[in-house]
Design an enzyme around this catalytic site. Sequence first.
Site, PDB file in Angstrom:
ATOM      1  N   GLU A 175       0.848  -1.186   0.000  1.00  0.00           N
ATOM      2  CA  GLU A 175       0.000   0.000   0.000  1.00  0.00           C
ATOM      3  C   GLU A 175       0.892   1.248   0.000  1.00  0.00           C
ATOM      4  OE1 GLU A 175      -4.124   1.533   2.005  1.00  0.00           O
ATOM      5  OE2 GLU A 175      -2.664   0.667   3.364  1.00  0.00           O
ATOM      6  N   ALA A 310       1.916  -0.269  10.998  1.00  0.00           N
ATOM      7  CA  ALA A 310       1.442  -1.612  10.695  1.00  0.00           C
ATOM      8  C   ALA A 310       0.709  -1.579   9.363  1.00  0.00           C
ATOM      9  CB  ALA A 310       0.502  -2.113  11.798  1.00  0.00           C
ATOM     10  N   MET A 311       0.396  -2.765   8.820  1.00  0.00           N
ATOM     11  CA  MET A 311      -0.284  -2.861   7.527  1.00  0.00           C
ATOM     12  C   MET A 311      -1.275  -4.023   7.545  1.00  0.00           C
ATOM     13  SD  MET A 311      -0.769  -1.825   4.462  1.00  0.00           S
ATOM     14  CE  MET A 311      -1.957  -2.639   3.388  1.00  0.00           C
ATOM     15  N   HIS A 345      -6.764  -1.603  15.031  1.00  0.00           N
ATOM     16  CA  HIS A 345      -6.834  -0.860  13.765  1.00  0.00           C
ATOM     17  C   HIS A 345      -6.710  -1.803  12.568  1.00  0.00           C
ATOM     18  CE1 HIS A 345      -6.007   2.946  11.441  1.00  0.00           C
ATOM     19  NE2 HIS A 345      -5.446   2.081  10.620  1.00  0.00           N
ATOM     20  N   GLU A 346      -5.679  -2.653  12.592  1.00  0.00           N
ATOM     21  CA  GLU A 346      -5.444  -3.535  11.444  1.00  0.00           C
ATOM     22  C   GLU A 346      -6.537  -4.593  11.304  1.00  0.00           C
ATOM     23  OE1 GLU A 346      -3.440  -2.246   9.540  1.00  0.00           O
ATOM     24  OE2 GLU A 346      -2.522  -0.975  11.062  1.00  0.00           O
ATOM     25  N   HIS A 349      -9.621  -3.248   9.708  1.00  0.00           N
ATOM     26  CA  HIS A 349      -9.444  -3.157   8.251  1.00  0.00           C
ATOM     27  C   HIS A 349      -9.845  -4.440   7.522  1.00  0.00           C
ATOM     28  CE1 HIS A 349      -7.712   0.662   7.239  1.00  0.00           C
ATOM     29  NE2 HIS A 349      -6.635   0.529   7.978  1.00  0.00           N
TER      30      HIS A 349
END
Length: 916
Positions: A175, A310-311, A345-346, A349
């Site tokens: 991303e 993070a992702m 959060h991740e 998603h």
Amino acid sequence: IQRMSTMLAAPLLLLLLVSCHPSSGAPNQSSKEVPISTNGQPFPWDLMRLPRSVSPLHYDLTIHPNLTSLTFTGVVRIQLEVHEHTRTVILHAKQMEVSNVIILAPEGVRPLQVLEYPRFHQIALVSDSWLIKGRKYEVQMEFAANLSDSYHGFYKSSYRTSSGEIRLMASTQFEATFARGAFPCFDEPAFKANFTIQIIREPRHIAISNMPKLKTVDLPGGLLEDYFDTTVKMSTYLVAYIVSDFVSVSRTTQHGVKISIYAVPDKIDQTTFALDAAVKLLDFYDDYFDIPYPLPKQDLAAIPDFQSGAMENWGLTTYRETGLLFDPKRSSASDKMGIAKVIAHELAHQWFGNLVTMEWWNDLWLNEGFAKFMEYISLDITYPELQVDDFFLGKCFEAMEVDSLSSSHPVSTPVENPTQIQEMFDDVSYDKGACILNMLRDFLTPEAFEIGIIRYLKRYSYQNTVNSHLWESLTDVSKAVWWTGKWFSGDELDVRAIMDTWTLQEGFPLVTVEVRGREVRLSQERYLKTDDPSLTEGFLWQIPLTYITSASNTVHRFLLKTRTDVLYLPEEVDWVKFNVDMCGYYMVHYAGDGWNSIIKLLHHNHTALSSNDRASLIHNIFQLVSVGKVRLDTALELSLYLSKETEVMPVTQGFGELVPLYKLMEKRDMAALENQMKGFIVDLFRDLIDRQEWTDSGSVSQRVLRSYLLTFACVRNYSPCVTKAQQLFKKWKDSDGSLSLPVDVTTAVFMVGVRTPEGWDFMFEKYHQSLQMSFRTLPCSPSTSRMMEQSLHGQVMKTQDLPDVVVVIARNPHGYKLAWDFLRSNWHTMIKKFDLGSNTISYLVNGVTNQYSTREMLSEVKSFFGSLTEETGSEMRCIQQAYETIEDNIRWTDSNLPLLQNWLNKHMGRVVHEDL
């Protein structure tokens, strides 16, 4: 993505801040001329966005990384669906050799010509016959490239074992626009497809990817090939794979999903908290969204080199080590809260972003605003002891900081090129996005909001959306369950009409309230830090106002849709407080005698208002000084009540408004006034500082506050604090670092300890020996410049940590010129390593320059950034933000320094001697 700057606990960085001493390419959307390929032929497409004539259905991808030569090769076979007759397939590939391209058509296999257009990262596969609308084809190509030495694409990472050995690994970060650097693909979020991945590796490594491994096959030459299950339909930016020697721990959720935490072998014992949190949070989201998590597993991997926080790669989320690993002996309460928020959060998603994805990057906030917002919703229920609600307000204040400049942008804003896309990962998309969602939830009721977002997720699963899809889902539900009389009657509820005013125009409103008897006069305007009043014209919001009064603590509601309006109270009141708990994303100015009645209330009975209300009043009044609506001495009068404050949010907001005042002076050679201001702040909080215990006891909010206060007190040389810290440092040093100090006080202790040369040498040695010690507990010294240079190349500390170090040195009165010189001389290296437009570059630019307040420094900053080209960053928004911030600082100091001097002369000692 969780941005790294949001995870930093600022007080920990004060170590560097105080112990530092002075030493002896971004193309346009469309090219005007016909684009020319690298071989001199015309390129058959001239737009940055890909054509819609074909779309991918499935990728079969084989990757073979070589961790000795630091290169990789691969083969990809893409199944295509043709929507319009065409002879060309346009897709993305960046800095790679593409070869042996063939098409598998019903008529047989034939080669395709490849044309490359590096400016747009595009390649064209040219067929000598037509691809027919409605048919499916397969194209296959081989490719080869170097492992990236940045933090995106398919990049190399390394770490040091406890025995000192350096080990290499390779990991991905795609991303927003970096999948194209790892394999040829349609690298836009709307081109969703399924992916079947194989990875070739050496036996000493393991490979993990989005999906579970199905089998491993032996290859000639002692290599192994891992085959992974096919993914669900998803965007390219969510593809992930890692080749490493990581080890893992696993558990299964109540819904049957296998959760695994991967880390380097020496740190696997720090994964317990992350594993518990991931299991708990995935189960929570599974129930909250009423949509089962669709994959059989969810891996969380701690990557030694990682730029952001993070992702959210589907099924394989990746993290900085500090964002996932928790050591109870060394990690603080704020570290624990930070890790929980990043995981929350991740995992949010996996639904918001992965299952339902924005059509294009202009609506990135649909991903990131929601994930940021859900951190707080989820942790409030799963980890109530973390008290995350105490900290949400800080996100809205951070968003307003950038949203109060004319260089801000709407939450939903057009973007085309990769630099513009990268710039969308900012406080507006994340924090403003979360704050307007919080306002909408309060407006619609939590029940209606939850039903609406579930409907949105179910309706658009595996699809792409735009803003209006969300508003339609919320309007439909809200009409069914919402009582219009809650806000106003006679009008049809139109969520889109309301929210378009918050997402399609930049900035936020300042609501002016004037109470005259029972009459409350209201007006709205854009809050903007500028000396050009015309820039505030033409803005109008639909504002869900809330208020309480001295006569009623029931929350009253009013939707302000016009520039001015009037409402009537049932009776006259002593005071009124608008924007209850600051659930709304707007500021309030109390005209007439309004501020005086609030100041009186705070001085005599501050707990009549909630801690969020108190924090918002502190924030609003000091921000109103910046635009000339309130005099500085009025704001300072309000701040005097802080001597009785004990709650974390108002206390930290008090520091947040008062400390920057002396930070401006530190860089202007105004020692007398600067020291007077510092003395005032210490006096204001002295009672609270004296009450802090040097332990790890209390709630998370109490512990965060303790760390903050003791660090500040030691920075400011408050003698009881310094004496205690010296005693503890001596004990720790005498034990050769084996003594376990209370985690909450280590920053204060180390910061005082390193003020002596022996203490500094001892800490530096311990830092080098430690796998765990964060650079944030490493002091800086006369060799600061050399340390920064070395860190740029991964020596002394990891390059990923360098931006934080540079920013902390920039905030130091002795170090700020070093940081500015370093940024200028290493600019080209930094933008290559961290990427143009990235949140990291923005953080560096603003962090280094945002405390300048002289015309000389403004001229110097403009001279450097003005010399850049578009390819080296001249068009980046953060440069305009830097100019505006310095200009605002100049205006503030010109207007307010004499006032501040007079007020301090009159009021020093009032805090201590006068009972307010």
